[in-house]
Scaffold this active site. Structure first.
Site, PDB file in Angstrom:
ATOM      1  N   ASN A   9      32.659   0.954  58.729  1.00  0.00           N
ATOM      2  CA  ASN A   9      33.136   0.216  60.194  1.00  0.00           C
ATOM      3  C   ASN A   9      34.471  -0.117  60.207  1.00  0.00           C
ATOM      4  O   ASN A   9      35.266  -0.093  60.740  1.00  0.00           O
ATOM      5  CB  ASN A   9      32.297  -0.883  60.439  1.00  0.00           C
ATOM      6  N   HIS A  50      25.003  -1.983  55.488  1.00  0.00           N
ATOM      7  CA  HIS A  50      24.199  -2.815  55.993  1.00  0.00           C
ATOM      8  C   HIS A  50      23.466  -3.724  54.904  1.00  0.00           C
ATOM      9  O   HIS A  50      22.314  -3.987  54.821  1.00  0.00           O
ATOM     10  CB  HIS A  50      23.159  -2.027  56.692  1.00  0.00           C
ATOM     11  N   TYR A  81      27.189   6.573  56.837  1.00  0.00           N
ATOM     12  CA  TYR A  81      28.305   5.764  57.038  1.00  0.00           C
ATOM     13  C   TYR A  81      29.395   6.099  56.103  1.00  0.00           C
ATOM     14  O   TYR A  81      30.415   6.035  56.309  1.00  0.00           O
ATOM     15  CB  TYR A  81      27.901   4.260  56.832  1.00  0.00           C
TER      16      TYR A  81
END
Length: 774
Positions: free
Chosen positions: A201, A251, A260
């Site tokens: 992210n 996560h 990811y």
């Protein structure tokens, strides 16, 4: 924040990256902002649109024509109404509309689309961006729902489209888009490394910030975008990010190289390519190391293993192939400026040689990757690398991968830091037991074993290798987003890079089940042990020897203790398993249950398209039934990937091939004379054969034919300040020690005392000694 402070931020970021992963070079003073942003815009268009091919030749000519036709349809059907831009998309369409605008922009900038440089198309994209900004993404609006759409998905697509069509975006439209992005993606998101601003992210947010900088030729935003990458390159000890053993977590608790992680790698490859030759260019050695430490271990014949794909396993069939292509595409893009260029190109070429659909699929989804891959495949100077051999154990993510010539196996476990599974957004609702010791394996010709609707049709209570309570579970049982960690700490093992002894103290998911499971990874087999299997759920407990997707009926010889699946491999069920006290009797055999040619029907509903698909797949299933509420049950068997029926039968006739030294809830250990190998998982301190350990640990011992021996130890619980291991064999001297080896004695016995293993994150430590009489 003013200019001087921002420049200081850049200097701080540069220093961090220089110490961890290279440097931010050269100094911006050597370039004027105008020239720098001209280069950034040009390179963004090249990388984003992917114009690295000749549009006049196939397959690019046809694919570009289709892209242009789609863009033309989108332009003709646009309606600037109060709702969305297209009647066939719901309003608000968070991603559908921005993605269509980006498709139109790609057709505008790419040659050979038939609408290249079409002013009507460019103007339509600019108007569409502005319309979407006003109706869905206004500055000052409320960001409801999934944060990702507002901070990553939408701004990246809108900014990308705006940069591709360039001058068609007016000055006012550019300022308005800037204001919207600044509202939903404030600088504060990059001020702290935490929350939703970590790992993959974080890279996405930095990419959005860089696009925002390019849009307005803002050097301070570019400074921030690049300096904020620095934490991504730091090795972490908990939470999201990369670990020194190669693990990658997102996560907080889920190994995620195949989702990811793939996004992170693609983002960094894109950033490095766009920034190349500009004042913000990066030279990063850490991500280069991580390509081979974190990503390639989980790619088998071009397919990304599901044990690092999180909830993504429940999506489309062949999602593991898609993830493998995404990682391969990033590696080839990174290779263009990496010192590892030749080696990486050889690796990807090998994948594509063994995975024939890779090139054809790339043609449909990523023309730039197709062009790069085609060049590599057609270059006789680049060899096609073979599959490597060896063992990768990543204790911080409870994952192991074992490769030998002709086959590969991988193990998925759960621990106090790694969740059993992740569900979220309605995905992976029945992945409950994927962390209960699931053993994946591939032999020749079976690269698609877990690809072709496996997760949509397999019995979720009977995943290969797992020991489970059959207690019924609801869809999405347990907390969402990976918060499913059991309390057990002893998860990991010892490896010398060739062989390994791996163990899991298993706490069953949403059950009272407890078990001690070990896997000893050898040359042509995996020796699997289970002990202390105990539960009080009032339902049967099973160990799933295998659940193989095949229509081939198995051959089972119960009298001789073996089973075989033609074209797949063999199984040998081992007698002589010692039970836990107070009943030390030897087991004389194990009852193997089987489902011959069983089929599973599943109706799969695609939430994105509302399409319903019915799929049926055949399975051959072997399992051991430990009964209802077992107390200290156990098992022992060999998995022989790729073995023929004759090889399986011959191994079953050689009970001395592998000697089980212990199979209890205190220790599990084996000795394989042909490999001169002894491996032991000490759940408790104690003695097994010639080995004694002062505390729980894992030990792997290999003797050579030249009078030396290598002893490898690990602290899977990561809590030992001191450990003493004794080998009751004559040793004349120490050849190679280790910084954590505090003391040793040689002579009739070898005694090794290690310190501070709790600081070593469960990693293996090897000491080499000279054997023989002093």
């Amino acid at each position: 924040m003013g200019g001087p402070s921002r420049r200081l931020l850049l200097q701080v970021g540069a220093a961090a990256v220089a110490g961890l992963a290279g440097a931010l070079v050269p100094a911006r003073a050597a370039h004027t902002p105008d020239r720098s942003f001209i280069a950034l815009r040009r390179q963004w268009r090249e990388v984003s649109a992917g114009a690295v091919f000749d549009p006049r030749v196939e397959p690019y000519r046809t694919r570009l024509g289709r892209l242009g036709a789609a863009a033309g349809r989108f332009r003709e059907t646009m309606a600037f109404a109060a709702g969305g831009l297209w009647a066939d998309l719901p309003f608000p369409s968070f991603m559908g509309t921005p993605q269509r605008l980006r498709t139109m922009a790609q057709a505008y900038v790419l040659p050979g689309t038939g609408v290249t440089g079409d002013s009507r198309l460019g103007a339509a994209v600019a108007q569409g961006i502005d319309h979407y900004r006003r109706t869905v993404y206004p500055a000052g609006g409320d960001a409801s729902g999934n944060w990702w759409h507002w901070q990553i998905g939408v701004p990246r697509s809108l900014l990308d489209a705006a940069l591709l069509v360039g001058g068609h975006v007016t000055e006012q439209q550019s300022r308005d888009l800037r204001d919207s992005v600044d509202h939903y993606v404030p600088e504060s998101l990059l001020g702290r490394y935490g929350g939703n601003s970590t790992a993959a992210n974080r890279v996405d947010l930095c990419l959005v910030m860089l696009l925002r900088a390019i849009l307005r030729a803002d050097p301070e935003k570019a400074d921030l975008a690049v300096s904020a990458l620095a934490p991504v390159f730091r090795y972490v000890e908990e939470g999201d990010g990369f670990y020194r053993d190669g693990s990658f977590i997102q996560h907080s608790t889920i190994p995620y190289q195949g989702a990811y992680g793939a996004t992170l790698l693609a983002g960094l490859a894109t950033l490095f390519a766009v920034l190349r030759g500009t004042p913000w260019a990066t030279t990063d050695n850490t991500i280069h190391d991580l390509v081979e430490r974190s990503f390639t271990p989980f790619i088998h014949d071009g397919v990304c293993m599901d044990l690092v794909r999180g909830r993504g396993i429940s999506r489309d069939p062949f999602g593991d192939h898609k993830a493998g292509r995404e990682i391969a595409a990033s590696i080839l893009l990174l290779a263009e400026s990496a010192p590892e260029r030749a080696r990486w190109q050889a690796v990807v070429k090998g994948w594509a040689h063994r995975n024939k659909p890779m090139l054809a699929k790339a043609e449909r989804t990523d023309l730039a990757f197709h062009a790069r891959l085609s060049r590599v495949l057609n270059d006789p100077a680049i060899p096609a690398a073979t599959e490597p051999t060896g063992h990768h154990l990543m204790p911080m993510s409870a994952r192991a991968v074992h490769r030998r010539p002709g086959w590969c196996a991988a193990l998925s476990m759960a621990s106090d830091r790694v969740g059993h599974y992740e569900h979220g957004n309605g995905e992976n609702l029945r992945g409950w037991h994927t962390g209960s010791g699931m053993l994946y394996w591939w032999a020749g010709g079976h690269a698609d074993q877990y690809s072709d609707s496996f997760w949509h049709t397999v019995d979720p209570y009977r995943l290969p290798g797992t020991t489970v309570s059959t207690r019924p579970l609801p869809d999405g049982a347990g907390p969402g987003w990976g918060d499913t960690c059991p309390p057990a700490r002893w998860v990991g093992g010892a490896t010398d890079g060739v062989y390994a002894g791996v163990g899991q103290h298993l706490n069953g998911f949403e059950s009272t089940l407890e078990a001690f499971k070990s896997w000893f990874f050898l040359d042509d087999a995996v020796l699997c042990l289970g002990a202390g299997i105990t539960a009080a759920d009032d339902v049967p407990v099973e160990t799933i020897v295998d659940n193989r997707r095949t229509t081939t009926p198995p051959v089972v010889n119960a009298a001789e203790g073996w089973a075989h699946l033609a074209g797949h491999g063999g199984y040998v069920f081992l007698p002589g398993t010692e039970a836990d006290p107070p009943a030390p009797a030897l087991r004389t055999g194990q009852t193997v249950h089987q489902l011959r040619g069983g089929t599973r029907l599943h109706t799969r509903h695609d939430r994105r398209t509302s399409a319903t698909t019915r799929v049926t797949r055949g399975y051959a299933t072997f399992w051991l039934d430990h009964g209802t509420n077992p107390a200290s049950a156990g098992y022992a068997y060999l998995l022989m990937p790729g073995a023929t029926q004759a090889e399986t039968r011959a191994r079953a006739a050689l009970p001395a091939w592998a000697r089980i030294l212990a199979n209890t809830s205190a220790q599990q250990a084996v000795h394989v004379p042909s490999l001169a190998l002894t491996a032991a998982n000490f759940w408790l301190a104690g003695t097994v054969g010639d080995l004694t350990a002062s505390a729980p640990c894992a030990v792997l011992l290999r003797q050579s034919g030249t009078g030396t021996a290598a002893l490898t130890v690990a602290d899977p619980r990561r809590d030992l300040t001191t450990l003493t291991v004794t080998w009751r064999r004559p040793v004349s001297g120490l050849i190679h020690g280790h910084p954590l080896l505090a003391a040793h004695t040689t002579g009739p016995d070898l005694t090794l005392t290690f310190r501070d293993l709790d600081t070593h994150a469960g990693a293996s430590i090897t000491v080499t000694v000279q054997t023989g009489v002093v």
